[in-house]
Structures are given as C-alpha cells and as structure tokens.
Design a protein around this motif. Structure first.
Motif, PDB file in Angstrom:
ATOM      1  N   SER A 153     -30.121  35.074 149.274  1.00 26.20           N
ATOM      2  CA  SER A 153     -29.248  34.732 150.399  1.00 26.20           C
ATOM      3  C   SER A 153     -27.785  34.582 150.019  1.00 26.20           C
ATOM      4  CB  SER A 153     -29.730  33.430 151.047  1.00 26.20           C
ATOM      5  OG  SER A 153     -29.574  32.339 150.155  1.00 26.20           O
ATOM      6  N   LEU A 180     -32.022  42.492 154.496  1.00 25.27           N
ATOM      7  CA  LEU A 180     -32.818  42.326 155.709  1.00 25.27           C
ATOM      8  C   LEU A 180     -32.548  40.946 156.308  1.00 25.27           C
ATOM      9  CD1 LEU A 180     -34.882  44.202 157.081  1.00 25.27           C
ATOM     10  CD2 LEU A 180     -36.689  42.890 155.978  1.00 25.27           C
ATOM     11  N   GLY A 181     -32.062  40.902 157.555  1.00 23.08           N
ATOM     12  CA  GLY A 181     -31.776  39.630 158.214  1.00 23.08           C
ATOM     13  C   GLY A 181     -30.416  39.053 157.888  1.00 23.08           C
ATOM     14  N   SER A 214     -26.485  38.664 158.143  1.00 24.06           N
ATOM     15  CA  SER A 214     -25.469  38.953 159.156  1.00 24.06           C
ATOM     16  C   SER A 214     -24.344  39.800 158.577  1.00 24.06           C
ATOM     17  CB  SER A 214     -24.885  37.658 159.714  1.00 24.06           C
ATOM     18  OG  SER A 214     -24.110  36.996 158.731  1.00 24.06           O
ATOM     19  N   GLU A 221     -30.790  47.832 153.809  1.00 28.88           N
ATOM     20  CA  GLU A 221     -31.272  47.147 155.015  1.00 28.88           C
ATOM     21  C   GLU A 221     -32.766  47.382 155.218  1.00 28.88           C
ATOM     22  OE1 GLU A 221     -28.701  48.638 158.030  1.00 28.88           O
ATOM     23  OE2 GLU A 221     -26.967  47.519 157.324  1.00 28.88           O
TER      24      GLU A 221
END
Length: 349
Positions: A257, A281-282, A284, A303
């Motif tokens: 993250s 993936l996920g 922003s 992605e």
C-alpha cells in the motif's frame, strides 16, 4: 527461470489470497462486536478453530461467526495473561480512534495498549493460518517461475523477499512445495528454501519449528516475534533490507500500500537504475501519483492481481525488457495451475 537478481516486496495484499486478512479486515476481526457490519468479514475469515467449541445447531445461528470470533479472542487473549479490563480498554480505544490499521494505532499507543494489541493480532492471524487455504493463486505461479524444472534452477543470491507481513504463509507453502513436489527430505527442503533471502521487516509469528502453522495455542509466544512499526527509531532490519534492494536488478511490489511508515524503511537511493513494478489493484490515482513522485517516476504500475502479473509479465528478466509505459498491460491467460488442467486450445463454450 530467474536471469536477473530479483526482489519481491510483499504487503498484506500478497497474503490475502491465502486467507490472511489485510488491514481493514484485521481491524474488523479484532473489533468484531464493535463494528456494526463485521458479519461478512467474520464469516469470510472464519477458520476451523472457531467451530471447536460450538454445537452444529449453534453454527447455524445468525451471527454465529461474530460470536465465535469474540469467544476465541477472549479465550486466547485472556488466556495469555491479559486481564479483562485491559482487553476491553484496548478495543474501546482502537474503535474510537477510527484508524483502519491496528499497527498504526499501536504506534502511538504502545505503552498503554501494546500488549493487548499484539495478543489480538497474533490470535487473529494464527487462526487464519490454515493449511487448507494454502492452494493455487500466485504462489503456484511463483513456484513454477523460480524452479521450472528442479531445485537446481534456484541459484543463491538471485531471489530475495522483503515482507511486511507477520504471517508465515510464504514459508509454509514453499517448504511443503519443495519437500513434496521434488520428493526431498525436510532438511533438503529447508536447504532449498534457504537459497531465498527473506526478511520479515516487522518480525513474524515465530519460526515454524517452534510455532506450527495456524497454532492458536501459542498466542503469547507468537507475540515475541512481532516488532511494531515505530517512527522514532530505525528498523533493526534496515541495513539488511537496503543491502538486498541495492543488490537487486528487479524490484516488484506485490499487495503493497506504500504507507509512509513502511516506505520510510527504504533508502530510496537503492532503487536507482532498477526495474520497478508494483501491483496497483484498488490503488487510487492520487496514491499512484504520490508513489510515482516518491520513486521519481521510475516505477511502473500493474493494474491486476499478483497471479495476473506473473502470468503476463516476466519480472525475472533484466531491465532492458521493461516496457516504456507507466502502466503495464494485463494479459489475461490461465495461471500455471490452470494450464495443467485446460485442454489444448481451451474449453469451448
């Protein structure tokens, strides 16, 4: 096969396919009775350990998973020496903080809540370490990539892993895969695994030889191996981590993250001149922009999932193979697992 020194940097998303909860889900499981909509998360991550103390009729009752998680947490946390008030105070304060990450919460509240927090983390993660969930997905594809023919394909110093996870799913999967897949002894499997240079940045739930995978009977012992992220002093593994990064030609972030407290561990100069890929993936667009700025635009995003990454990009080749775009294309094709069962040409629908 690995042709360029490659390092994988693993975040919570890397273990998620194997039943281990990422930060938000871990919070819901710790605060299972406080969080109003924790029912789905509780049921999704309900391990066999929850069933042991309930009758079949009780298991059918609505809200069983939430109740079972609370009973397990209370039993293991207090059984490890944490009194009821200490346990309840931690849960109340963690919930009131509205922090999505228990690790982040404990950074600022370790003196008061550290013991109870670590016992909750260890209980949840050990309960979620289940051998039956260690199947398929990206570990299988990684296994095929690093040892396509035999253990001799894996060369010392060519492959490393920096993981920010406490769980031992990576170790358990590959030790078993080497032992039973190549028909070698347990000692020989460990010798093959030792060719992988692996660092748990914040520690782990104990060695597998002392705490078996998924053993919730060893909660107190498991907390001894965990080192919380602390912003006020350097991580004890920093030197080793940055030596690995400096030596690598390819660096691939999986399920990571890029939280500031984690990226602070890195000496960013170690990323210069490398091929850097990250699953996004996920993530922003704003976070992607922040990460791109951090790495001076040298990072490329994928992605898709880790499984899709390993099946559409060769992350083990040298820098010259990197495409010029900021985002790598996702090429959907069967994983190594599915390629073994699909008939030639695929199934006709």
């Amino acid at each position: 096969m690995i042709t360029a020194k490659t390092c994988l940097v693993l975040g919570a998303g890397a273990s998620a396919p194997y039943g281990l909860p990422p930060a938000n889900a871990l919070r819901d499981l710790i605060l299972v009775q406080q969080v109003p909509d924790a029912d789905i998360v509780a049921a999704r991550y309900a391990p066999a350990a929850l069933d042991e103390q309930f009758t079949p009729s009780a298991r059918k009752h609505e809200g069983f998973a939430k109740t079972a998680w609370e009973v397990l947490l209370n039993k293991k946390v207090m059984g490890a020496g944490c009194d009821h008030d200490e346990m309840q105070n931690f849960r109340a304060e963690f919930f009131a903080s509205h922090f999505p990450s228990v690790d982040k919460f404990l950074q600022a509240n370790e003196a008061r809540c550290g013991r109870a927090g670590l016992l909750h983390i260890a209980t949840v993660l050990l309960a979620c370490e289940e051998l039956c969930r260690l199947d398929k997905n990206w570990y299988v594809d990684l296994l095929q990539a690093i040892t396509p023919e035999s253990p001799s394909d894996l060369k010392e110093g060519m492959f490393s892993v920096i993981t920010f996870n406490y769980d031992r799913s990576f170790e358990r999967f590959f030790l078993d895969a080497f032992r039973f897949g190549f028909n070698v002894s347990d000692q020989e499997a460990h010798q093959i695994f030792d060719l992988i240079d692996i660092v748990h940045v914040y520690g782990q739930l104990g060695g597998l030889s002392e705490i078996p995978y998924g053993s919730v009977e060893h909660v107190a012992k498991a907390t001894e191996g965990i080192t919380l992220a602390r912003t006020e002093r350097e991580n004890p593994n920093s030197d080793r981590i940055n030596e690995i990064l400096k030596a690598a030609e390819n660096i691939c972030f999986i399920g990571f993250s890029f939280a500031p407290e984690n990226t602070e561990v890195f000496d960013l100069s170690g990323f210069e001149g490398k091929k850097i890929i990250a699953t996004s993936l996920g993530m922003s667009g704003a976070r992607e922009a922040e990460v791109r700025k951090l790495f001076r635009g040298k990072i490329k995003f994928f992605e898709g999932s880790a499984e899709e990454l390993l099946n559409s990009q060769n992350i083990f080749e040298g820098r010259s193979s990197a495409p010029p775009s900021d985002h790598l294309p996702v090429k959907r094709r069967p994983s190594a697992w599915m390629r073994d069962v699909l008939p030639r040409g695929g199934w006709k629908i």
